[in-house]
Design an enzyme around this catalytic site. Structure first.
Site, PDB file in Angstrom:
ATOM      1  N   HIS A   1       0.784  -0.819  -0.175  1.00 26.75           N
ATOM      2  CA  HIS A   1       0.466  -0.357  -0.015  1.00 26.75           C
ATOM      3  C   HIS A   1       1.113   1.167   0.133  1.00 26.75           C
ATOM      4  O   HIS A   1       0.221   2.364  -0.457  1.00 26.75           O
ATOM      5  CB  HIS A   1      -0.885   0.157   1.545  1.00 26.75           C
ATOM      6  CG  HIS A   1      -0.507   0.465   2.617  1.00 26.75           C
ATOM      7  ND1 HIS A   1      -0.088  -0.787   3.505  1.00 26.75           N
ATOM      8  CD2 HIS A   1       0.045   1.651   2.908  1.00 26.75           C
ATOM      9  CE1 HIS A   1       0.017  -0.370   4.677  1.00 26.75           C
ATOM     10  NE2 HIS A   1       0.597   1.447   4.155  1.00 26.75           N
TER      11      HIS A   1
ATOM     12  N   ASP B   1      -0.208  -7.077   1.598  1.00 28.24           N
ATOM     13  CA  ASP B   1       0.493  -6.434   1.563  1.00 28.24           C
ATOM     14  C   ASP B   1       1.941  -5.769   1.811  1.00 28.24           C
ATOM     15  O   ASP B   1       2.866  -5.200   2.031  1.00 28.24           O
ATOM     16  CB  ASP B   1      -0.116  -5.373   3.160  1.00 28.24           C
ATOM     17  CG  ASP B   1      -0.086  -3.468   2.647  1.00 28.24           C
ATOM     18  OD1 ASP B   1       0.231  -3.659   2.048  1.00 28.24           O
ATOM     19  OD2 ASP B   1      -0.452  -3.242   4.123  1.00 28.24           O
TER      20      ASP B   1
ATOM     21  N   SER C   1       4.738   2.539   7.965  1.00 25.31           N
ATOM     22  CA  SER C   1       4.366   1.318   7.495  1.00 25.31           C
ATOM     23  C   SER C   1       5.553   0.786   6.102  1.00 25.31           C
ATOM     24  O   SER C   1       6.209   1.671   5.378  1.00 25.31           O
ATOM     25  CB  SER C   1       2.816   1.796   6.269  1.00 25.31           C
ATOM     26  OG  SER C   1       1.946   1.867   6.959  1.00 25.31           O
TER      27      SER C   1
END
Length: 403
Positions: free
Chosen positions: A110, A141, A221
């Protein structure tokens, strides 16, 4: 004379109070852990963190992304206006970490999804280096980049063993929260739990996640979660917000990381330039060859009517020539219809085998069974405790990759 005696008494009391105060302070100081010499007064537990940061911190990178303009679909005859109606490019940022001297960098899908341009910055270097997307696995992911940077900039991190981590052990997160380059936070492994929907899609391909209270915020992230040996045990991916949603809100003490052992399974495919779909991932994982439905979906009245257990996984179908068929697992011969909370009607078996446990692990969800299966070595059997028409038996099944 009385005045002198009063003053002398006051002086003695003051000296006694001072001595007591001095003793209390000094004895309190003696109970603290001694500082280590030659390292700026660091305590033992502090030195471990500092050494990890100094040794591996330069392997954590700042990932910047500019997305491609999004095209607008127009009816025939209006194509001329499409360039004027495109959504403008957006900029985003996240984290990643180097895994080898070839310049490969792991991050979240992402972080780089829809990227038209990807650049990477290293700790202490303002220069941006061009990077490209090598491979990705959106259902996990997970994404792999490759940066075009001098070899001396590449500080590979060591990939650890996430199957050996224990709840309560130290967890160190590195990344770039809110664009604040190179930030370190520390906490513990709070839990190893079934994925609550924090990572990946709803296909159940990420059966378990690492929960940590090391602060993770937007921008973290794709960054690493490390243990006290400096090994990567997970990729920081999501947080649980105060509203109960997984997203980009501020950290509230509950963050989730993708276990690194799951990542390692797919590194060869990512390095080969593949984009893995959910169907491809499932097809290449060992399976039993059955379709299952949790008994928690069944209404209580239906379970009682057919004398079914309260929990377990009801076999619905058994594939021909599959490990499940060879082991003797039986599908239903009778069916009923139930209504789901969504309003849909679902046909379910009522007299098939029910899987109660796998290698001693109680089964209430398909994700729990997958976690046991994915941990098996090639040719290694799984022990299934099976409910069959009111009696319990044990079957040994060797999962296989079924094409």
């Amino acid at each position: 004379m009385n005045l002198f005696r009063s003053f002398l008494g006051f002086l003695v009391l003051s000296l006694m109070a001072g001595a007591v105060l001095w003793w209390g302070i000094s004895s309190g100081q003696r109970t603290q852990a001694p500082a280590l010499p030659g390292d700026g007064g660091l305590l033992e537990y502090e030195r471990n963190t500092v050494e990890i940061v100094e040794r591996y911190g330069d392997g954590v990178v700042f990932v910047s992304v500019v997305t491609r303009p999004q095209e607008v679909q127009l009816p025939p005859g209006f194509e001329f206006f499409a360039p004027f109606l495109q959504a403008p490019p957006r900029e985003g940022a996240g984290s990643g970490f180097v895994i080898d001297q070839e310049g490969h960098i792991l991050t979240n899908h992402h972080v780089v999804e829809g990227a038209g341009r990807i650049t990477v910055k290293f700790h202490g270097d303002p220069k941006e280096y061009q990077a490209r997307l090598v491979g990705s696995a959106p259902p996990l992911d997970l994404a792999l980049l490759k940066v075009n940077a001098p070899r001396e900039k590449l500080v590979p991190l060591v990939l650890g063993d996430s199957d050996r981590i224990r709840v309560g052990q130290k967890a160190i997160a590195m990344g770039n929260p809110f664009g604040l380059e190179f930030t370190v936070t520390q906490g513990i492994v709070s839990a190893i739990r079934e994925n609550p929907g924090a990572i990946g899609d709803d296909s159940g391909l990420v059966p378990q996640v690492i929960q940590t209270d090391a602060a993770i915020n937007p921008g973290n992230s794709g960054g690493p979660l490390l243990n006290s040996r400096g090994e990567v045990i997970g990729i920081n991916t999501a947080i649980l917000t105060p509203t109960g949603q997984f997203g980009a809100a501020q950290f509230a003490g509950v963050g989730f990381a993708l276990p690194i052992n799951l990542v390692k399974q797919y590194l060869p495919d990512l390095k080969a330039g593949k984009t893995l779909t959910a169907a491809e991932i499932i097809r290449n994982r060992p399976r039993l060859g059955v379709s299952l439905i949790p008994l928690s979906v069944y209404p209580e009245s239906l379970r009682k009517q057919y004398g079914l257990p309260e929990t377990g996984l009801m076999v619905q179908e058994v594939e021909r020539n599959s490990p499940a068929q060879k082991a003797g697992l039986r599908p239903p011969t009778r069916y009923a219809y139930i209504q789901l909370p969504t309003g849909e009607t679902l046909q379910v078996g009522v007299d098939g085998d029910v899987l109660l446990k796998a290698d001693g692990v109680p089964l209430t969800s398909i994700a729990q069974l997958r976690q046991v299966l994915y941990g098996k070595k090639p040719g290694e059997a799984v022990s299934l405790e099976v409910w069959r028409q009111g009696r319990t038996l044990t079957l040994k099944v060797v999962p296989q990759v079924l094409r």
